[in-house]
Design a protein around this motif. Sequence first.
Motif, PDB file in Angstrom:
ATOM      1  N   ASP A   1       0.814  -1.220   0.000  1.00 30.77           N
ATOM      2  CA  ASP A   1       0.000   0.000   0.000  1.00 30.77           C
ATOM      3  C   ASP A   1       0.851   1.274   0.000  1.00 30.77           C
ATOM      4  O   ASP A   1       2.037   1.258   0.337  1.00 30.77           O
ATOM      5  CB  ASP A   1      -0.883   0.026   1.247  1.00 30.77           C
ATOM      6  CG  ASP A   1      -2.006  -0.995   1.196  1.00 30.77           C
ATOM      7  OD1 ASP A   1      -1.975  -1.859   0.309  1.00 30.77           O
ATOM      8  OD2 ASP A   1      -2.899  -0.919   2.052  1.00 30.77           O
ATOM      9  N   ASP A   2       0.190   2.363  -0.342  1.00 26.90           N
ATOM     10  CA  ASP A   2       0.630   3.745  -0.108  1.00 26.90           C
ATOM     11  C   ASP A   2       1.606   4.315  -1.130  1.00 26.90           C
ATOM     12  O   ASP A   2       1.979   5.476  -1.040  1.00 26.90           O
ATOM     13  CB  ASP A   2       1.223   3.936   1.302  1.00 26.90           C
ATOM     14  CG  ASP A   2       0.198   3.751   2.402  1.00 26.90           C
ATOM     15  OD1 ASP A   2      -0.974   3.494   2.075  1.00 26.90           O
ATOM     16  OD2 ASP A   2       0.572   3.864   3.570  1.00 26.90           O
TER      17      ASP A   2
ATOM     18  N   HIS B   1      -6.108   3.049  -3.871  1.00 25.32           N
ATOM     19  CA  HIS B   1      -6.091   3.312  -2.416  1.00 25.32           C
ATOM     20  C   HIS B   1      -6.508   4.764  -2.185  1.00 25.32           C
ATOM     21  O   HIS B   1      -6.257   5.328  -1.120  1.00 25.32           O
ATOM     22  CB  HIS B   1      -4.678   3.046  -1.896  1.00 25.32           C
ATOM     23  CG  HIS B   1      -4.551   2.817  -0.423  1.00 25.32           C
ATOM     24  ND1 HIS B   1      -5.489   2.144   0.339  1.00 25.32           N
ATOM     25  CD2 HIS B   1      -3.569   3.163   0.458  1.00 25.32           C
ATOM     26  CE1 HIS B   1      -5.086   2.098   1.600  1.00 25.32           C
ATOM     27  NE2 HIS B   1      -3.936   2.719   1.701  1.00 25.32           N
TER      28      HIS B   1
ATOM     29  N   HIS C   1      -5.034   9.403   0.513  1.00 19.25           N
ATOM     30  CA  HIS C   1      -4.985   8.588   1.731  1.00 19.25           C
ATOM     31  C   HIS C   1      -5.783   9.222   2.866  1.00 19.25           C
ATOM     32  O   HIS C   1      -5.303   9.399   3.994  1.00 19.25           O
ATOM     33  CB  HIS C   1      -3.539   8.340   2.174  1.00 19.25           C
ATOM     34  CG  HIS C   1      -3.378   7.064   2.959  1.00 19.25           C
ATOM     35  ND1 HIS C   1      -3.560   7.009   4.331  1.00 19.25           N
ATOM     36  CD2 HIS C   1      -3.090   5.802   2.578  1.00 19.25           C
ATOM     37  CE1 HIS C   1      -3.377   5.770   4.744  1.00 19.25           C
ATOM     38  NE2 HIS C   1      -3.095   5.006   3.697  1.00 19.25           N
TER      39      HIS C   1
ATOM     40  N   HIS D   1       3.652  -2.449   3.078  1.00 19.04           N
ATOM     41  CA  HIS D   1       3.705  -1.095   2.520  1.00 19.04           C
ATOM     42  C   HIS D   1       5.001  -0.912   1.722  1.00 19.04           C
ATOM     43  O   HIS D   1       6.097  -1.096   2.279  1.00 19.04           O
ATOM     44  CB  HIS D   1       3.604  -0.059   3.641  1.00 19.04           C
ATOM     45  CG  HIS D   1       2.272  -0.058   4.303  1.00 19.04           C
ATOM     46  ND1 HIS D   1       1.907  -1.000   5.236  1.00 19.04           N
ATOM     47  CD2 HIS D   1       1.192   0.755   4.136  1.00 19.04           C
ATOM     48  CE1 HIS D   1       0.656  -0.770   5.627  1.00 19.04           C
ATOM     49  NE2 HIS D   1       0.192   0.282   4.981  1.00 19.04           N
TER      50      HIS D   1
HETATM   51 ZN   LIG Z   1      -2.621   3.086   3.310  1.00 11.19          ZN
END
Ligand SMILES: [Zn+2]
Length: 294
Positions: free
Chosen positions: A89-90, A142, A146, A240
Amino acid sequence: MLRLPVLLSLLSSIAVASASALPFALEHRLASPDEFSSSSSFKDLRLRQDFGEEEGQFEEEEGSSSEVALTIQSVSNCLVSGHVALTFDDGPYLWEKEVASKLKDVDGKGTFFLNGNNYACIYDHADTVKALFSAGHTLASHGWAHKNHSLSTYDEIHEDLEKLEIAFAKILGIKPTFYRPPYGIITDLLLEVLVERGYTSLIMWSDNSGDADGATVANQKLTYDAISKSYPAPHLSLQHSTKDFTSKDTLSYSLPLLKKVGYKLSNLDTCLGLVGASYLKIGEPGVKDESWVC
Ligand SMILES: [Zn+2]
């Protein structure tokens, strides 16, 4: 771009005073076997609209259905035995190429839940995004910034999703259909917007490496040790790609371990038995211009 492509087309026969005021009720039910291959890890989050219950708010035209069911499926694990889906993620940020390289070393694929403007601007990493896509990794949404959408309005959620969809369209010519909520926070309003925008799957996880919550590399290794001992049970793990210690140290340990015990490292499409389901092809990739900014 149409803001409400799904819901409004389905509601065309129903006069609605305000889309943001729809009284959605959330039902959780297990998918039937012919909908999905096996597992109770698939739940169908059904957004059911009870029209007419609040007097005066809705008006049904004669002959129209009293209920319109729209669904998005919630996924918290892979469905295919012997597969682990590692999700990152991210990003994009600095370590996606490192992750992809390590996955390639074990004949694996991964899944990246990308932001538009979080650790970095997605347009500044367009080449990395294209390379991940070309290599067969699943790329999913995503959200743009965020955000904790429990604090967002209906319009703010739409905007957050739309901005990333525009980036996906420009860079890749696709529209993602898989979404993971920042912080894992799900609200009825978020689900409503996701359905309206055509998202099909809300992706959570079965195992959390904890790398965004202060877990050390040693802590993370325990997660993968436990996964390896459960072979061939499927797993869907959360990592991540913005963490250098995950992309370097943890994966150097976990990927060979998982492969050694027999696991295939798969992207989400494959481990869900839904190859090609994570996006819609909507055009050709664009060419970078002055609009590719965050
Ligand atoms: Zn995230």
